[in-house]
Design a protein around this motif. Structure first.
Motif, short mmCIF file in Angstrom:
data_model
loop_
_atom_site.label_atom_id
_atom_site.label_comp_id
_atom_site.label_asym_id
_atom_site.label_seq_id
_atom_site.Cartn_x
_atom_site.Cartn_y
_atom_site.Cartn_z
N GLY A 187 -2.73 -1.25 -2.75
CA GLY A 187 -3.75 -0.49 -2.04
C GLY A 187 -3.27 0.91 -1.71
N LEU A 188 -4.16 1.67 -1.10
CA LEU A 188 -3.90 3.06 -0.73
C LEU A 188 -4.09 3.22 0.77
CD1 LEU A 188 -6.13 4.71 -3.51
CD2 LEU A 188 -3.70 4.10 -3.69
N SER A 189 -3.55 4.30 1.29
CA SER A 189 -3.75 4.63 2.70
C SER A 189 -3.73 6.14 2.85
CB SER A 189 -2.62 4.00 3.55
OG SER A 189 -2.79 4.31 4.92
N ASN A 190 -4.69 6.67 3.59
CA ASN A 190 -4.73 8.09 3.92
C ASN A 190 -4.89 9.00 2.69
OD1 ASN A 190 -4.25 7.58 6.75
ND2 ASN A 190 -2.13 7.11 6.18
N PHE A 191 -5.53 8.52 1.65
CA PHE A 191 -5.85 9.34 0.49
C PHE A 191 -7.18 10.05 0.73
CE2 PHE A 191 -2.34 7.58 -1.42
CZ PHE A 191 -2.29 7.63 -2.82
N GLN A 210 0.81 -1.21 0.00
CA GLN A 210 0.00 0.00 0.00
C GLN A 210 0.85 1.27 0.00
OE1 GLN A 210 -3.17 -1.29 3.30
NE2 GLN A 210 -1.13 -2.16 3.51
N LEU A 211 0.40 2.26 -0.76
CA LEU A 211 0.99 3.59 -0.69
C LEU A 211 0.52 4.21 0.62
CD1 LEU A 211 0.36 4.83 -4.35
CD2 LEU A 211 2.33 3.55 -3.46
N HIS A 212 1.46 4.50 1.52
CA HIS A 212 1.10 4.89 2.88
C HIS A 212 0.42 6.26 2.95
CE1 HIS A 212 2.47 4.08 7.31
NE2 HIS A 212 1.24 4.54 7.25
N SER A 213 0.64 7.07 1.94
CA SER A 213 -0.01 8.38 1.89
C SER A 213 0.19 8.95 0.49
CB SER A 213 0.57 9.32 2.95
OG SER A 213 -0.08 10.59 2.92
N TRP A 214 -0.58 9.96 0.16
CA TRP A 214 -0.41 10.70 -1.10
C TRP A 214 0.95 11.38 -1.11
CZ3 TRP A 214 -3.03 11.41 -5.60
CH2 TRP A 214 -2.76 12.56 -6.35
N ASP A 215 1.56 11.46 -2.28
CA ASP A 215 2.82 12.17 -2.46
C ASP A 215 2.61 13.28 -3.48
OD1 ASP A 215 5.35 13.11 -2.95
OD2 ASP A 215 6.14 11.23 -3.75
N VAL A 263 -3.34 -2.22 -12.74
CA VAL A 263 -2.86 -2.82 -11.49
C VAL A 263 -4.05 -3.13 -10.60
CG1 VAL A 263 -2.53 -0.51 -10.47
CG2 VAL A 263 -1.33 -2.46 -9.49
N PRO A 264 -4.06 -4.28 -9.91
CA PRO A 264 -5.20 -4.62 -9.04
C PRO A 264 -5.19 -3.79 -7.75
CG PRO A 264 -3.52 -6.33 -8.94
CD PRO A 264 -3.08 -5.37 -10.01
N LEU A 265 -5.79 -2.60 -7.84
CA LEU A 265 -5.91 -1.69 -6.70
C LEU A 265 -7.18 -2.07 -5.96
CD1 LEU A 265 -4.20 0.79 -5.80
CD2 LEU A 265 -5.86 2.23 -6.99
N ILE A 266 -7.05 -2.56 -4.71
CA ILE A 266 -8.22 -3.20 -4.08
C ILE A 266 -8.57 -2.66 -2.69
CG2 ILE A 266 -7.81 -5.34 -5.35
CD1 ILE A 266 -6.79 -6.55 -2.66
N SER A 267 -7.77 -1.77 -2.11
CA SER A 267 -8.05 -1.38 -0.73
C SER A 267 -7.64 0.05 -0.44
CB SER A 267 -7.33 -2.32 0.26
OG SER A 267 -5.93 -2.14 0.15
N MET A 268 -8.19 0.56 0.65
CA MET A 268 -7.87 1.90 1.12
C MET A 268 -7.97 1.93 2.64
SD MET A 268 -7.45 5.24 1.15
CE MET A 268 -8.04 6.67 2.09
N GLN A 269 -6.94 2.50 3.28
CA GLN A 269 -6.92 2.64 4.74
C GLN A 269 -7.14 4.10 5.13
OE1 GLN A 269 -3.80 1.11 7.20
NE2 GLN A 269 -3.34 -0.55 5.79
N PRO A 270 -8.30 4.44 5.67
CA PRO A 270 -8.51 5.76 6.25
C PRO A 270 -8.65 5.64 7.77
CG PRO A 270 -10.62 4.86 5.61
CD PRO A 270 -9.59 3.74 5.45
#
Length: 339
Positions: A151-155, A121-126, A171-178
């Protein structure tokens, strides 16, 4: 334990995940191993970490624990980690560039003692790196066999929407952590709808609001002792001064207390049960200092709230959006039905 598929994938994960942010800092390795053993013994399979947790020590602890498992037990673990922030002393060694993410992922694999992780997961937006570059790295990482899913996190909401659009068929982008809990519901305005629309399973972090939703804090006395806020009252987004000043904090805790008393369970379990069945949520990330805390929280796994209980909590914790665009007039304007 219950299970769901994660986002638009066929991967099956438990609806409670074990977060490992405390490992190597607030939680010693022996206690961390006990948590991992207890969690998996109860049917949990999603172990979530990040390279930046305890300067990489969290991943090392998880890796050493994985090394004690037999092949079948190891195969049952859905392993997730994240990259974005600096782990060493060089602050510029950060971000979502191909260069940094390649180095970060390779270092995580070494610390974890594996050749592949299930979810990266990308831990945050850059803001400095074009998103297309970051997604290109994730696409290559899937093709190379180093990761199965991304996946993504904190977007934010618009960032989620942009990422899912650019990632389509790549790419199989399947999750997001908020961050998502009864005290942090603003994500319901844009982030949650963007995740549902984009096929991302939501993995809430801080489901108990950094301890606020356990009922351990008082409106009349600042926290002390061996708790996160007791050791540092101004810690991060859950700082005591900010949250204690909001009437909604205490209205929510009061409603939690009433329902928990009626049910004969803890406030934590009611707060987790509320979050468990929110739209888009796949798995709640539990972070605990001790096995006892983890065991108490996992007690919510079979707790289902009534519609009336949910309504009481929704009302008490309502973040009170302005009329437009997130309040009733805005919702009505966007609504359409067919008679």
């Amino acid at each position: 334990m219950k299970y769901r598929t994660l986002g638009r994938s066929g991967a099956v994960v438990s609806t409670y995940a074990l977060g490992t942010m405390t490992f190597g800092s607030e939680t010693a390795e022996t206690e961390a191993a006990r948590q991992l053993d207890e969690y998996t013994a109860r049917g949990g399979n999603l172990v979530e970490t990040a390279d930046v947790y305890s300067g990489g020590e969290s991943e090392r602890i998880v890796g050493r624990w994985l090394g004690t498992l037999d092949e079948q037990a190891r195969a049952n673990i859905f392993l997730a980690t994240k990259g974005r922030f600096p782990v060493g002393v060089e602050p510029r060694d950060a971000g979502n560039s191909r260069r940094h993410l390649r180095r970060a992922l390779d270092a995580s694999l070494v610390r974890l003692g594996v050749e592949h992780v299930d979810l990266y997961q990308l831990h945050s937006w850059d803001p400095l790196t074009p998103l297309d570059e970051s997604l290109g790295f994730l696409e290559d990482a899937v093709r190379s066999g180093k990761i199965s899913y991304a996946g993504l996190s904190n977007f934010t909401g618009w960032q989620v929407a942009k990422a899912t659009t650019l990632a389509a068929d790549r790419v199989p982008l399947i999750s997001m952590q908020p961050q998502y809990n009864l005290l942090v519901r603003e994500v319901e305005w844009e982030v949650v709808p963007a995740c549902i629309d984009g096929g991302l399973g939501i993995l809430p972090w801080s489901p108990l609001g950094g301890g606020w939703l356990t009922g351990k804090y008082s409106a009349t006395e600042a926290p002390t002792g061996a708790t996160r806020l007791g050791e540092d009252p101004e810690r991060g987004v859950e700082a005591y001064a900010g949250r204690s000043a909001r009437d909604r904090t205490w209205t929510t805790i009061s409603a939690l207390t009433e329902i928990a008393t009626e049910r004969g369970v803890t406030l934590s379990q009611i707060a987790l049960a509320w979050l468990h069945d929110r739209p888009g949520v796949t798995s709640i990330i539990l972070g605990a200092r001790t096995v006892d805390q983890l065991t108490e929280n996992l007690g919510a796994s079979h707790l289902v709230l009534t519609a009336e209980e949910v309504a009481r909590l929704d009302h008490a914790s309502d973040p009170a959006a302005a009329d437009y665009p997130y309040g009733a007039p805005g919702i009505e304007q966007r609504a359409r039905t067919v008679d």
